[in-house]
Scaffold this motif. Structure first.
Motif, PDB file in Angstrom:
ATOM      1  N   ARG A  70      39.432  35.264  45.529  1.00 38.52           N
ATOM      2  CA  ARG A  70      40.768  35.067  44.960  1.00 38.52           C
ATOM      3  C   ARG A  70      41.486  34.086  45.877  1.00 38.52           C
ATOM      4  O   ARG A  70      40.937  33.671  46.896  1.00 38.52           O
ATOM      5  N   SER A 100      38.064  32.411  35.208  1.00 35.75           N
ATOM      6  CA  SER A 100      38.273  32.439  36.651  1.00 35.75           C
ATOM      7  C   SER A 100      36.941  32.486  37.394  1.00 35.75           C
ATOM      8  O   SER A 100      36.739  31.773  38.379  1.00 35.75           O
ATOM      9  N   ASN A 155      35.532  29.739  39.940  1.00 38.35           N
ATOM     10  CA  ASN A 155      35.108  30.096  41.297  1.00 38.35           C
ATOM     11  C   ASN A 155      33.675  29.656  41.568  1.00 38.35           C
ATOM     12  O   ASN A 155      33.359  29.160  42.651  1.00 38.35           O
ATOM     13  N   THR A 192      32.447  26.987  44.356  1.00 37.47           N
ATOM     14  CA  THR A 192      31.419  27.357  45.339  1.00 37.47           C
ATOM     15  C   THR A 192      30.333  26.295  45.399  1.00 37.47           C
ATOM     16  O   THR A 192      29.898  25.894  46.472  1.00 37.47           O
ATOM     17  N   PRO A 250      34.755  31.900  46.699  1.00 36.13           N
ATOM     18  CA  PRO A 250      36.182  32.251  46.677  1.00 36.13           C
ATOM     19  C   PRO A 250      36.409  33.446  45.752  1.00 36.13           C
ATOM     20  O   PRO A 250      36.179  33.372  44.554  1.00 36.13           O
TER      21      PRO A 250
END
Length: 80
Positions: free
Chosen positions: A47, A15, A19, A23, A45
């Motif tokens: 979540r 995760s 992310n 980005t 980000p």
């Protein structure tokens, strides 16, 4: 040793990688030039539906990044 070191699941690591990639994609797609003030903005980000923006000095050092990381690590309010 960091309090959370070694406690991340493979899913959590994936995760974070996802992310980070997102980005970078957002940053590369940003058509607005950064101001010449020596600051850079990063959208991250956290979540689904939650994106934070960091404004950091363009010449951020490793020591400063470590201090910032320690601060962020101390912020969560979730129960373990």
């Amino acid at each position: 040793m960091a309090a959370h070191e070694g406690s991340f699941t493979p899913e959590t690591i994936q995760s974070y990688r996802s992310n980070f990639r997102r980005t970078v994609e957002l940053k590369l797609a940003d058509d607005e030039p950064e101001p010449a003030s020596g600051w850079l903005s990063y959208q991250f980000p956290i979540r689904d539906g939650v994106v934070v923006e960091l404004r950091l000095p363009a010449d951020l050092t490793t020591a400063e990044a470590r201090r910032l990381s320690a601060l962020i690590t101390a912020l969560p309010v979730d129960a373990n």
